[in-house]
Design a protein around this motif. Structure first.
Motif, PDB file in Angstrom:
ATOM      1  N   TYR A 560       0.826  -1.193   0.000  1.00 51.70           N
ATOM      2  CA  TYR A 560       0.000   0.000   0.000  1.00 51.70           C
ATOM      3  C   TYR A 560       0.869   1.256   0.000  1.00 51.70           C
ATOM      4  CZ  TYR A 560       0.944   0.522   5.026  1.00 51.70           C
ATOM      5  OH  TYR A 560       1.557   0.686   6.239  1.00 51.70           O
ATOM      6  N   SER A 561       0.264   2.371  -0.437  1.00 47.88           N
ATOM      7  CA  SER A 561       0.933   3.671  -0.415  1.00 47.88           C
ATOM      8  C   SER A 561      -0.101   4.747  -0.118  1.00 47.88           C
ATOM      9  CB  SER A 561       1.628   3.954  -1.752  1.00 47.88           C
ATOM     10  OG  SER A 561       0.689   4.026  -2.801  1.00 47.88           O
ATOM     11  N   ILE A 562       0.327   5.774   0.602  1.00 48.98           N
ATOM     12  CA  ILE A 562      -0.560   6.872   0.991  1.00 48.98           C
ATOM     13  C   ILE A 562       0.179   8.185   0.753  1.00 48.98           C
ATOM     14  CG2 ILE A 562      -1.881   7.949   2.867  1.00 48.98           C
ATOM     15  CD1 ILE A 562      -1.990   5.235   4.224  1.00 48.98           C
ATOM     16  N   ASN A 563      -0.512   9.175   0.207  1.00 47.57           N
ATOM     17  CA  ASN A 563       0.054  10.517   0.103  1.00 47.57           C
ATOM     18  C   ASN A 563      -1.020  11.547   0.432  1.00 47.57           C
ATOM     19  OD1 ASN A 563      -1.114  11.756  -2.572  1.00 47.57           O
ATOM     20  ND2 ASN A 563      -0.520   9.652  -3.099  1.00 47.57           N
ATOM     21  N   ALA A 564      -0.610  12.610   1.085  1.00 48.64           N
ATOM     22  CA  ALA A 564      -1.524  13.695   1.439  1.00 48.64           C
ATOM     23  C   ALA A 564      -0.764  15.008   1.333  1.00 48.64           C
ATOM     24  CB  ALA A 564      -2.074  13.510   2.855  1.00 48.64           C
ATOM     25  N   GLY A 565      -1.472  16.051   0.885  1.00 55.49           N
ATOM     26  CA  GLY A 565      -0.779  17.308   0.692  1.00 55.49           C
ATOM     27  C   GLY A 565      -1.677  18.522   0.841  1.00 55.49           C
ATOM     28  N   TYR A 566      -1.012  19.673   0.901  1.00 60.84           N
ATOM     29  CA  TYR A 566      -1.691  20.972   0.979  1.00 60.84           C
ATOM     30  C   TYR A 566      -1.082  21.873  -0.075  1.00 60.84           C
ATOM     31  CZ  TYR A 566      -2.822  25.677   2.633  1.00 60.84           C
ATOM     32  OH  TYR A 566      -3.237  26.980   2.701  1.00 60.84           O
ATOM     33  N   PHE A 567      -1.934  22.538  -0.869  1.00 62.28           N
ATOM     34  CA  PHE A 567      -1.467  23.395  -1.953  1.00 62.28           C
ATOM     35  C   PHE A 567      -2.102  24.772  -1.808  1.00 62.28           C
ATOM     36  CE2 PHE A 567      -2.168  25.212  -6.200  1.00 62.28           C
ATOM     37  CZ  PHE A 567      -0.853  25.315  -6.620  1.00 62.28           C
ATOM     38  N   PHE A 568      -1.246  25.803  -1.890  1.00 63.89           N
ATOM     39  CA  PHE A 568      -1.708  27.187  -1.805  1.00 63.89           C
ATOM     40  C   PHE A 568      -1.092  27.956  -2.962  1.00 63.89           C
ATOM     41  CE2 PHE A 568      -0.494  31.514  -0.644  1.00 63.89           C
ATOM     42  CZ  PHE A 568      -1.711  32.060  -0.297  1.00 63.89           C
ATOM     43  N   ASN A 569      -1.897  28.718  -3.678  1.00 61.68           N
ATOM     44  CA  ASN A 569      -1.396  29.485  -4.815  1.00 61.68           C
ATOM     45  C   ASN A 569      -2.101  30.836  -4.852  1.00 61.68           C
ATOM     46  OD1 ASN A 569       0.135  29.974  -7.121  1.00 61.68           O
ATOM     47  ND2 ASN A 569      -1.541  29.339  -8.453  1.00 61.68           N
ATOM     48  N   LYS A 570      -1.303  31.876  -5.024  1.00 63.02           N
ATOM     49  CA  LYS A 570      -1.854  33.231  -5.097  1.00 63.02           C
ATOM     50  C   LYS A 570      -1.417  33.839  -6.417  1.00 63.02           C
ATOM     51  CE  LYS A 570      -2.440  37.364  -2.273  1.00 63.02           C
ATOM     52  NZ  LYS A 570      -2.004  38.100  -1.066  1.00 63.02           N
ATOM     53  N   LYS A 571      -2.363  33.990  -7.343  1.00 61.65           N
ATOM     54  CA  LYS A 571      -2.062  34.505  -8.679  1.00 61.65           C
ATOM     55  C   LYS A 571      -2.690  35.874  -8.871  1.00 61.65           C
ATOM     56  CE  LYS A 571      -1.723  30.031 -10.994  1.00 61.65           C
ATOM     57  NZ  LYS A 571      -2.266  29.178 -12.078  1.00 61.65           N
ATOM     58  N   LYS A 572      -1.978  36.726  -9.561  1.00 63.78           N
ATOM     59  CA  LYS A 572      -2.511  38.026  -9.896  1.00 63.78           C
ATOM     60  C   LYS A 572      -3.132  37.977 -11.279  1.00 63.78           C
ATOM     61  CE  LYS A 572      -1.421  42.946 -10.174  1.00 63.78           C
ATOM     62  NZ  LYS A 572      -0.394  43.981 -10.021  1.00 63.78           N
ATOM     63  N   ASP A 573      -4.419  38.289 -11.365  1.00 60.52           N
ATOM     64  CA  ASP A 573      -5.124  38.323 -12.651  1.00 60.52           C
ATOM     65  C   ASP A 573      -4.957  39.712 -13.252  1.00 60.52           C
ATOM     66  OD1 ASP A 573      -6.936  38.348 -14.757  1.00 60.52           O
ATOM     67  OD2 ASP A 573      -8.249  36.924 -13.770  1.00 60.52           O
ATOM     68  N   ILE A 574      -4.165  39.846 -14.297  1.00 59.49           N
ATOM     69  CA  ILE A 574      -3.858  41.148 -14.878  1.00 59.49           C
ATOM     70  C   ILE A 574      -5.111  41.799 -15.471  1.00 59.49           C
ATOM     71  CG2 ILE A 574      -2.487  42.322 -16.645  1.00 59.49           C
ATOM     72  CD1 ILE A 574      -0.391  40.181 -16.321  1.00 59.49           C
ATOM     73  N   LEU A 575      -5.990  40.978 -16.053  1.00 62.43           N
ATOM     74  CA  LEU A 575      -7.168  41.552 -16.709  1.00 62.43           C
ATOM     75  C   LEU A 575      -8.138  42.155 -15.704  1.00 62.43           C
ATOM     76  CD1 LEU A 575      -7.858  38.806 -19.390  1.00 62.43           C
ATOM     77  CD2 LEU A 575      -6.662  40.972 -19.672  1.00 62.43           C
ATOM     78  N   GLN A 576      -8.287  41.528 -14.552  1.00 64.29           N
ATOM     79  CA  GLN A 576      -9.247  42.019 -13.567  1.00 64.29           C
ATOM     80  C   GLN A 576      -8.586  42.811 -12.445  1.00 64.29           C
ATOM     81  OE1 GLN A 576     -11.550  38.711 -12.185  1.00 64.29           O
ATOM     82  NE2 GLN A 576     -12.278  38.147 -14.217  1.00 64.29           N
ATOM     83  N   SER A 577      -7.255  42.824 -12.452  1.00 60.55           N
ATOM     84  CA  SER A 577      -6.495  43.591 -11.459  1.00 60.55           C
ATOM     85  C   SER A 577      -6.880  43.226 -10.028  1.00 60.55           C
ATOM     86  CB  SER A 577      -6.681  45.099 -11.688  1.00 60.55           C
ATOM     87  OG  SER A 577      -6.206  45.461 -12.962  1.00 60.55           O
ATOM     88  N   PHE A 584      -5.966  24.070  -1.830  1.00 57.89           N
ATOM     89  CA  PHE A 584      -6.427  22.700  -2.030  1.00 57.89           C
ATOM     90  C   PHE A 584      -5.800  21.777  -1.002  1.00 57.89           C
ATOM     91  CE2 PHE A 584      -6.992  24.474  -6.264  1.00 57.89           C
ATOM     92  CZ  PHE A 584      -8.203  23.940  -6.659  1.00 57.89           C
ATOM     93  N   LEU A 585      -6.553  20.758  -0.644  1.00 58.80           N
ATOM     94  CA  LEU A 585      -6.026  19.609   0.071  1.00 58.80           C
ATOM     95  C   LEU A 585      -6.037  18.434  -0.907  1.00 58.80           C
ATOM     96  CD1 LEU A 585      -7.815  19.808   3.556  1.00 58.80           C
ATOM     97  CD2 LEU A 585      -5.442  20.420   3.038  1.00 58.80           C
ATOM     98  N   SER A 586      -4.973  17.667  -0.940  1.00 60.97           N
ATOM     99  CA  SER A 586      -4.904  16.502  -1.818  1.00 60.97           C
ATOM    100  C   SER A 586      -4.733  15.238  -0.984  1.00 60.97           C
ATOM    101  CB  SER A 586      -3.740  16.630  -2.816  1.00 60.97           C
ATOM    102  OG  SER A 586      -2.497  16.596  -2.142  1.00 60.97           O
ATOM    103  N   PHE A 587      -5.275  14.152  -1.528  1.00 59.09           N
ATOM    104  CA  PHE A 587      -5.159  12.874  -0.834  1.00 59.09           C
ATOM    105  C   PHE A 587      -5.157  11.753  -1.856  1.00 59.09           C
ATOM    106  CE2 PHE A 587      -7.127   9.072   1.006  1.00 59.09           C
ATOM    107  CZ  PHE A 587      -6.258   8.834   2.073  1.00 59.09           C
ATOM    108  N   GLY A 588      -4.302  10.773  -1.661  1.00 54.52           N
ATOM    109  CA  GLY A 588      -4.242   9.619  -2.552  1.00 54.52           C
ATOM    110  C   GLY A 588      -3.841   8.382  -1.795  1.00 54.52           C
ATOM    111  N   VAL A 589      -4.423   7.251  -2.152  1.00 56.51           N
ATOM    112  CA  VAL A 589      -4.100   5.983  -1.497  1.00 56.51           C
ATOM    113  C   VAL A 589      -4.205   4.853  -2.508  1.00 56.51           C
ATOM    114  CG1 VAL A 589      -6.486   5.638  -0.733  1.00 56.51           C
ATOM    115  CG2 VAL A 589      -4.624   4.441   0.436  1.00 56.51           C
ATOM    116  N   ASN A 590      -3.287   3.898  -2.425  1.00 60.06           N
ATOM    117  CA  ASN A 590      -3.322   2.656  -3.190  1.00 60.06           C
ATOM    118  C   ASN A 590      -3.085   1.501  -2.228  1.00 60.06           C
ATOM    119  OD1 ASN A 590      -3.224   3.275  -6.359  1.00 60.06           O
ATOM    120  ND2 ASN A 590      -1.982   4.808  -5.298  1.00 60.06           N
ATOM    121  N   TYR A 591      -3.951   0.495  -2.303  1.00 64.35           N
ATOM    122  CA  TYR A 591      -3.846  -0.627  -1.376  1.00 64.35           C
ATOM    123  C   TYR A 591      -4.068  -1.941  -2.109  1.00 64.35           C
ATOM    124  CZ  TYR A 591      -4.929  -3.831   2.450  1.00 64.35           C
ATOM    125  OH  TYR A 591      -4.941  -4.902   3.304  1.00 64.35           O
TER     126      TYR A 591
END
Length: 682
Positions: A560-577, A584-591
């Motif tokens: 088996y294998s397990i993975n878990a993660g946290y993702f944060f991204n801050k993007k500037k939208d030039i068109l909308q200023s 996001f939270l990510s999770f994956g498992v194989n058993y």
């Protein structure tokens, strides 16, 4: 006793003239009949057989084998109660036979079978590739034929069984048992959809010759419409191939009105051609031509045709590329044609017709330590409703490389000249750009060993200064101008213990306008061979905030294998200023449940919308004779409506199975997420 042995030897020699030998412990002869008993053995160039009793007719050349008859013929074995071998007509008849093919790993039980002229005919039979006792799957049928030359198996009144449970009935089934291409019907696809009712597609494959084939895929969607799609393939030479696919689908007016579709019919054509030899006759040079032309009236053509994957991208790109490579010189010509399906027409869509490219590979300047390379590009930007632009670009970098301190440190100096000239059709947006970049780099790679540990350090420090001249800012593209001294610093390290990786680290500082702009850091920590943690962080020094951050832990064992993660991204939208925030939270498992069964799950949880996205939950069963997969997941596709291209998600259950070596079927049970409608696809 001596007479019996002598007669047996004489008989073997006589029959061997017919390319067969028969031996037994005892025998009796009556006229033309020879009765053999106890450990009968038959040997020929094509097969080996043994039985308890046998009768051989010297006149008709018919050999009958009785009780525990075993025959090994080429790559197949058979066990039966009775076998009749006609040596003159080269035919064999069995009763209550068990046949097994060692290559295909198939077995067959039959009450009666007959083999004549490379054709095996069987009655009241069971076929499978699973274990003989209580097989997972089997075909039970009334009669069938197997052609050993064409490798075609045709069976009638077929009952497909899982264990001993009847699942499906086929009045007739034809299966090809080898890998050669044959004309015939392929596995059909049946679907039950909430908004389309019954969907049926019956592919037909036509093997025209060993160089070309044609596949038709007619389909009907009872509540939506009907269509025909085809794909033609041709290998016209050892250097080139050709592929043409097209199709048409007609919508019912009721469905067009209900879904607010822009068009009541969907059509398209895709032409692909690739060649490795056009003009070149030298083995020292290389060339290539690639054409991929795709035209369609709307995006639904791709989603309706099973030759393509579903897509939500409304921009379709066609390409024509050619290159020629000779010694240190590369010549290329590229054409890109864009079709934006969200627009009424393509009059204001910018096209690249064409891009001419010359590249001179890195070359040493005579016998000096200087190196150089060169690039020239000419691109013609075209749009029907506005002015066009010719852009010319020259890039010439010159390098000087020197090792210092007994190769512990390396110095790289680079002078780069970049010239751009833009000539527009209205002559109002002509401009000239010149950039001169001066850079210096110091880099090294160091190793050190401490008992069982090995430590590797790499670092690079780069200074660069760019100055130049720009007349105007052209709306076709934006040029980054930077006339201040900048630098970046890279540092990485690896730590091993007894060849096992313990630690990996990468750090980078880089500037903009002589000010520190970003700090990037990546790190892998391997606590043992099972557990590891990965982190990636990008820090924006201007805002004094983290730009993006990713943290994931992985734990891997044999089953088996397990993975878990946290993702944060801050993007500037030039068109909308404004700023968009993604978390996001990510999770994956194989058993692996056991040797044959496993489960897997992967998902992203959007902390902003509080919803699961891109989830996938599945079960896999794998054996030698059968494997199947059940997945619960979602996908995204598009439709062109009166209000433009609209994306929608399909969430559902996907089931596929494969019976070795027969083949497989895919079943989809889908739910349209934006409409809460159930679709059942088989």
């Amino acid at each position: 006793m001596i007479k019996k042995i002598l007669f047996l030897l004489i008989f073997c020699v006589f029959v061997n003239a017919q390319k067969i030998q028969i031996m037994a412990s005892s025998f009796e002869k009556n006229n033309n009949l020879l009765f053999l008993n106890n450990n009968v053995v038959v040997i020929s160039d094509n097969y080996f057989a043994k039985a308890k009793r046998a009768i051989y007719n010297e006149e008709s050349k018919v050999l009958e084998l009785f009780e525990d008859v075993f025959i090994n013929s080429q790559n197949a074995n058979s066990i039966s109660d009775y076998a009749r071998v006609d040596l003159a007509n080269k035919s064999t008849e069995f009763k209550n036979v068990f046949l097994s093919d060692l290559i295909l790993e198939l077995w067959l039980k039959s009450n009666h079978s007959c083999y004549t002229n490379n054709v095996l005919k069987v009655d009241n039979s069971i076929l499978s590739s699973c274990e003989v006792d209580n097989p997972i799957w089997s075909f039970k049928f009334s009669s069938g034929e197997y052609n050993q030359e064409s490798k075609d198996l045709s069976i009638k009144n077929v009952i497909f069984r899982i264990k001993n449970i009847p699942v499906f009935y086929f009045p007739y089934l034809r299966i090809n048992m080898d890998n050669t291409r044959k004309s015939g019907f392929l596995t059909p696809k049946i679907a039950f959809k909430s908004n389309e009712a019954i969907f049926y597609e019956q592919p037909y494959f036509w093997a025209i010759s060993h160089r070309q084939d044609l596949e038709f895929r007619p389909q009907i969607r009872t509540n939506r419409g009907y269509g025909l799609f085809f794909n033609y393939r041709l290998i016209d030479s050892e250097y080139s191939s050709f592929n043409l696919s097209s199709g048409f689908f007609k919508e019912r007016q009721a469905y067009v009105f209900k879904e607010d579709l822009k068009y009541d019919s969907h059509f398209g054509v895709n032409l692909v051609y690739a060649s490795d030899k056009i003009f070149n006759n030298s083995q020292d040079n290389q060339e290539g031509l690639y054409l991929n032309y795709l035209y369609l009236n709307d995006i639904d053509y791709l989603n309706l045709s099973s030759f393509y994957n579903k897509t939500s991208d409304s921009v379709v790109t066609s390409r024509l590329n050619y290159f020629y490579y000779q010694n240190n010189n590369y010549y290329g010509a590229y054409v890109k044609y864009y079709q934006d399906l969200s627009k009424e027409d393509q009059k204001d869509t910018i096209q690249e017709l064409p891009n001419i490219h010359y590249h001179h590979f890195l070359t040493k300047f005579f016998s000096t330590p200087f190196l150089y390379k060169a690039d020239f590009n000419s691109t013609y930007y075209y749009r029907q409703n506005d002015y066009t632009l010719n852009r010319f670009n020259i890039n010439l970098p010159i390098f000087f490389q020197k090792s210092l301190f007994n190769n512990y440190l390396n110095l790289l100096l680079k002078e780069e000249v970049e010239l751009n000239y833009n000539l527009s059709s209205n002559h109002k947006n002509n401009d000239f750009l010149s950039n001169f970049t001066h850079s210096a780099s110091l880099y090294t790679s160091l190793y050190s060993k401490y008992n069982n540990y090995l430590h590797n350090i790499n670092f690079a420090f780069n200074l660069y200064f760019k100055n130049g001249h720009n007349d105007t800012i052209n709306p076709f593209y934006l040029v980054e101008q930077n006339e201040k001294l900048n630098y970046y610093f890279e540092f990485s390290e690896l730590l091993y213990k007894n060849q096992a990786k313990l630690f990996k680290h990468f750090l980078k500082f880089y500037t903009q306008d002589s000010k520190l702009k970003f700090i990037g850091n990546e790190m892998n920590i391997y606590f043992n061979k099972h557990f590891s943690i990965f982190n990636s962080t990008l820090f924006n020094t201007d805002e004094e905030k983290i730009q993006n951050f990713f943290l994931q832990g992985s734990y891997n064992r044999k089953d088996y294998s397990i993975n878990a993660g946290y993702f944060f991204n801050k993007k500037k939208d030039i068109l909308q200023s404004n700023y968009e925030l993604d978390k996001f939270l990510s999770f994956g498992v194989n058993y692996d449940i056991n040797l044959y069964n496993s489960i897997h799950a992967n998902t992203w949880y959007n902390l902003k919308t509080k919803k699961l996205e891109n989830y996938n939950l599945g079960f896999i069963h794998k054996r030698r004779c059968i494997n199947f997969t059940i997945d619960v997941k979602e996908s995204t596709s598009s439709k062109l409506t009166q209000k433009g291209v609209r994306s929608y998600k399909e969430r559902g259950i996907y089931f596929s199975f494969n019976l070795y070596p027969i083949g497989g079927v895919k079943y989809n049970f889908t739910l349209q997420g934006n409409k809460d409608e159930y679709d059942y696809d088989f």
